[in-house]
Design an enzyme around this catalytic site. Structure first.
Site, PDB file in Angstrom:
ATOM      1  N   GLN A  34      11.875  74.091  55.649  1.00  0.00           N
ATOM      2  CA  GLN A  34      11.484  75.161  54.737  1.00  0.00           C
ATOM      3  C   GLN A  34      10.074  75.645  55.059  1.00  0.00           C
ATOM      4  O   GLN A  34       9.333  74.997  55.792  1.00  0.00           O
ATOM      5  CB  GLN A  34      11.557  74.649  53.283  1.00  0.00           C
ATOM      6  N   HIS A  65       5.365  66.714  35.840  1.00  0.00           N
ATOM      7  CA  HIS A  65       5.330  65.341  36.358  1.00  0.00           C
ATOM      8  C   HIS A  65       5.374  64.296  35.245  1.00  0.00           C
ATOM      9  O   HIS A  65       6.031  63.267  35.376  1.00  0.00           O
ATOM     10  CB  HIS A  65       4.101  65.144  37.248  1.00  0.00           C
ATOM     11  N   ASP A  89       5.375  66.067  46.660  1.00  0.00           N
ATOM     12  CA  ASP A  89       3.970  66.305  46.286  1.00  0.00           C
ATOM     13  C   ASP A  89       3.321  65.057  45.703  1.00  0.00           C
ATOM     14  O   ASP A  89       2.118  65.023  45.485  1.00  0.00           O
ATOM     15  CB  ASP A  89       3.850  67.496  45.330  1.00  0.00           C
ATOM     16  N   ASP A 109      11.479  61.857  50.442  1.00  0.00           N
ATOM     17  CA  ASP A 109      11.531  63.317  50.563  1.00  0.00           C
ATOM     18  C   ASP A 109      11.869  63.655  52.009  1.00  0.00           C
ATOM     19  O   ASP A 109      11.317  63.069  52.938  1.00  0.00           O
ATOM     20  CB  ASP A 109      10.194  63.939  50.169  1.00  0.00           C
ATOM     21  N   ASP A 140      16.408  61.775  54.645  1.00  0.00           N
ATOM     22  CA  ASP A 140      17.434  62.461  53.860  1.00  0.00           C
ATOM     23  C   ASP A 140      17.749  61.654  52.596  1.00  0.00           C
ATOM     24  O   ASP A 140      18.272  60.535  52.667  1.00  0.00           O
ATOM     25  CB  ASP A 140      18.688  62.604  54.734  1.00  0.00           C
ATOM     26  N   GLY A 141      17.438  62.221  51.444  1.00  0.00           N
ATOM     27  CA  GLY A 141      17.645  61.524  50.180  1.00  0.00           C
ATOM     28  C   GLY A 141      19.113  61.217  49.901  1.00  0.00           C
ATOM     29  O   GLY A 141      19.440  60.227  49.234  1.00  0.00           O
ATOM     30  N   ASP A 159      13.672  64.664  41.869  1.00  0.00           N
ATOM     31  CA  ASP A 159      12.579  65.621  41.708  1.00  0.00           C
ATOM     32  C   ASP A 159      12.700  66.617  42.858  1.00  0.00           C
ATOM     33  O   ASP A 159      11.962  66.569  43.834  1.00  0.00           O
ATOM     34  CB  ASP A 159      11.253  64.845  41.768  1.00  0.00           C
ATOM     35  N   THR A 161      13.808  70.606  44.620  1.00  0.00           N
ATOM     36  CA  THR A 161      13.741  72.055  44.461  1.00  0.00           C
ATOM     37  C   THR A 161      15.056  72.532  43.839  1.00  0.00           C
ATOM     38  O   THR A 161      15.932  71.731  43.512  1.00  0.00           O
ATOM     39  CB  THR A 161      13.532  72.725  45.838  1.00  0.00           C
ATOM     40  N   PRO A 166      17.793  73.070  51.127  1.00  0.00           N
ATOM     41  CA  PRO A 166      17.855  71.636  51.395  1.00  0.00           C
ATOM     42  C   PRO A 166      18.275  70.792  50.202  1.00  0.00           C
ATOM     43  O   PRO A 166      18.779  69.684  50.369  1.00  0.00           O
ATOM     44  CB  PRO A 166      16.418  71.278  51.823  1.00  0.00           C
TER      45      PRO A 166
END
EC number: 2.5.1.16
Lengths: 287, 287
Positions: A34, A65, A89, A109, A140-141, A159, A161, A166
Site C-alpha cells: 500500500q 487505541h 502503528d 502486521d 501475513d496475519g 486492528d 484497515t 490487504p
C-alpha cells in the site's frame, strides 16, 4: 507562516468526507502492499494516510487505541496472551502492554513500512516496542492466525484497515475460524467495526461471519473518532459461548494502574448502552 | 445517474473539515441575517448550510435534537414552560413537545427564513409547529429573554449557530443574566457547547460567562454529530444552585411515551461519564 492547504478524504461508501488542514507532506512510501503518506497538520499533529484513507492523527488516535484495547482487556477475566493482527502503528500494542497481567503481546502486521513510519512520525505510539513482553512480526496475519497453537490465546485484536485491499481477508469466516481455534474457551475476539451510523450493514455482516466461525455472543461499543468517516466509530467483541456476559472487571478498571485520556470504567459502561437505532439494526433487545 | 460533487466545510478554528457528496443545490436565500443554502445529498438526505457552515442533514439531525432536549427535560423535575432561543429548523421544538407535561414551548429565532426553509426541506422537523402548545416567534432572542417575566420559565434551550455573526450575543454574561432572571429557581439553561475535543476552551469560556451571570452548577454531555466539526459535539446544562445535582428522572426516561433513535436513560447516564481529558480541562473531579 507556512502555507497550508486542506487535505480531504472523500469516503464514497458513506457519501461523507473528513479533512484536515495540512502544511506539508513529510514522507511517502509505496510498500509492497500500500501507499503510506505522512502529512504535518496545523492542529492535529501528524496525519498518516494509507491508500488515501486517514489512518491516524497525533491528536485523536488515543480514542481508537484505548477503545480497541481496554474494554476487551477488562472484559476478559485474566488476559495473559494477546495477539494484535494489523496495528502496525503500535498504538494498540502500547495500550495492551499497560496491563501488568499481560505476559505476551504479539503484533503481526503485514506491512513493516507502517511501523517504520510510526517510529519516525508517531514515536510516542512506539514507546513500548522494546518491552520484553512485545513481539513484532511483519507477516501475513491470516497465515499467523491459521498457524497459531489451538487454545493458546486470550485475546485477538484485529486492528486493521477497512475491508478492502490487504485487509479484506480479515473480515471473513475463514479468518474468524482461525481466531476461534487459537482462542481459549473464554477468549475474546475484538475487531474495529466501522461507523455505527452509516456502516451498520458492515457490522451486521461481520457479526454474521463471526457467527459462522463459531462465535456466539457479541458486543459492539461505539466511540468518537474524528479522523474516521462520520467521526463516530465502533469496536465489536465476540465470545465463543452463547449468551455470554460482557460484564467487565469494573473494580479493576476503576483501580487501573495507568492513565488514560478517554477510557474509564464509566465510559465503558456508557458505551455498552447502544442507541435504539443501532440496537434495533443489530436485532438486540432495546436498552 | 445524476452528477455529484463534494461539498466541504473547512472549519478554520479546528483545522478540520466535514463534507458530504451532493447532487444539486435545491435552494438558496439571503435573509437579512445570513445566507441559507439547501443541498440534496447522495446519502444524507437534504443538507442545510448557514453562511457556509453545515447546520443539519436529514440523516443525522436526530442526534443533536434529541440531546439538546431530552436530557434537560428529564433532569428538570416537572418542566412546563420551555423557551427555545434559535432552533429555527424546529427540530428541538418537536422533541420538547413530545413531553406530555410541557404546557407551553416558545421558539424564538431571529430569522424566519430558517423556518421557511425547514418547512420545505425538512418537513418532518416541523410536524409539531401547529401543536397548540407551540408558539413560533421570529424576533431577537436576546431581547426576548431580556423582556421575559422573571421566574416564569422552567427550561431555556439555546439552540444557536456558532458564536460568530448573529449568534455572538448568545454566549455572553448579559444574555445569560436574562436567562437567569427568566428561569425559576429550579430552572435549567441548556446550550449547544461545540466540540469537546477541539473547542474545550469555548466550553470553559461559556461556563465562565454563565457563572458571572449567577449560574453555579454545570454539566456537559458529549454526543456524536457527524455534520459538525470533528463529528463529536456537546450540550451544557446550567443550574442556579451551587452543588446542584444533575441526576435525572431515570424511571420516567425509561417509561417515556415516545420513541427516540438515540436518547435513552442509559445513553443519558453514559453521557454523564466525561472522558478524563475533558473532565480535567473542565476542572471537574475525575470520574
Amino acid at each position: 507562516m507556512t502555507a497550508s492547504t486542506w487535505l480531504h478524504e472523500n469516503f464514497d461508501k458513506a457519501g461523507s468526507s473528513i479533512g484536515f488542514r495540512v502544511t506539508r507532506k513529510l514522507d511517502e512510501v509505496q510498500s509492497p502492499f500500500q501507499k503510506i503518506e505522512i502529512f504535518e497538520s496545523t492542529d492535529w499533529g501528524n496525519v498518516m494516510l494509507i491508500d488515501g484513507a486517514m489512518m491516524l492523527t497525533t491528536r485523536d488516535n488515543f480514542l481508537y487505541h484505548e477503545m480497541m484495547s481496554h474494554p476487551a482487556l477488562f472484559t476478559h477475566a485474566n488476559p495473559k496472551r494477546v495477539v494484535i493482527i494489523g496495528g502496525g502503528d503500535c498504538g494498540t500494542l502500547r495500550e495492551v502492554l499497560r496491563h501488568p497481567g499481560v505476559e505476551k503481546a504479539v503484533q503481526c502486521d503485514i506491512d513493516e513500512q507502517v511501523t517504520r513510519m510510526a517510529e519516525k512520525y508517531f514515536p510516542e505510539l512506539c514507546e513500548s516496542n522494546n518491552d520484553p513482553r512485545a513481539e513484532l512480526l511483519f507477516d501475513d496475519g491470516i497465515a499467523y492466525m491459521a498457524n497459531c497453537e489451538p487454545g493458546s490465546v486470550d485475546i485477538v485484536i484485529v486492528d486493521s484497515t477497512d475491508p478492502v485491499g490487504p485487509a479484506e481477508g480479515l473480515f471473513n469466516k475463514a479468518f474468524f475460524e482461525s481466531c476461534h481455534r487459537a482462542l481459549k474457551d473464554d477468549g475474546i475476539l475484538v475487531q474495529q467495526s466501522e461507523s455505527p451510523l452509516v456502516l451498520l450493514d458492515l457490522i451486521k455482516a461481520m457479526r454474521a461471519e463471526m457467527g459462522k466461525a463459531g462465535f456466539a455472543s457479541f458486543q459492539t461499543l461505539p466511540f468518537p473518532q474524528p479522523c474516521y468517516p462520520t467521526g463516530w466509530w465502533s469496536c465489536t467483541m465476540a465470545k465463543k459461548a452463547a449468551g455470554a456476559d460482557f460484564g467487565f472487571r469494573e473494580a479493576d478498571a476503576r483501580a487501573k494502574s495507568f492513565d488514560t485520556l478517554y477510557y474509564t470504567a464509566d465510559l465503558h459502561k456508557g458505551a455498552q448502552a447502544l442507541p435504539p437505532f443501532v440496537a434495533q439494526a443489530l436485532a438486540l433487545a432495546q436498552p
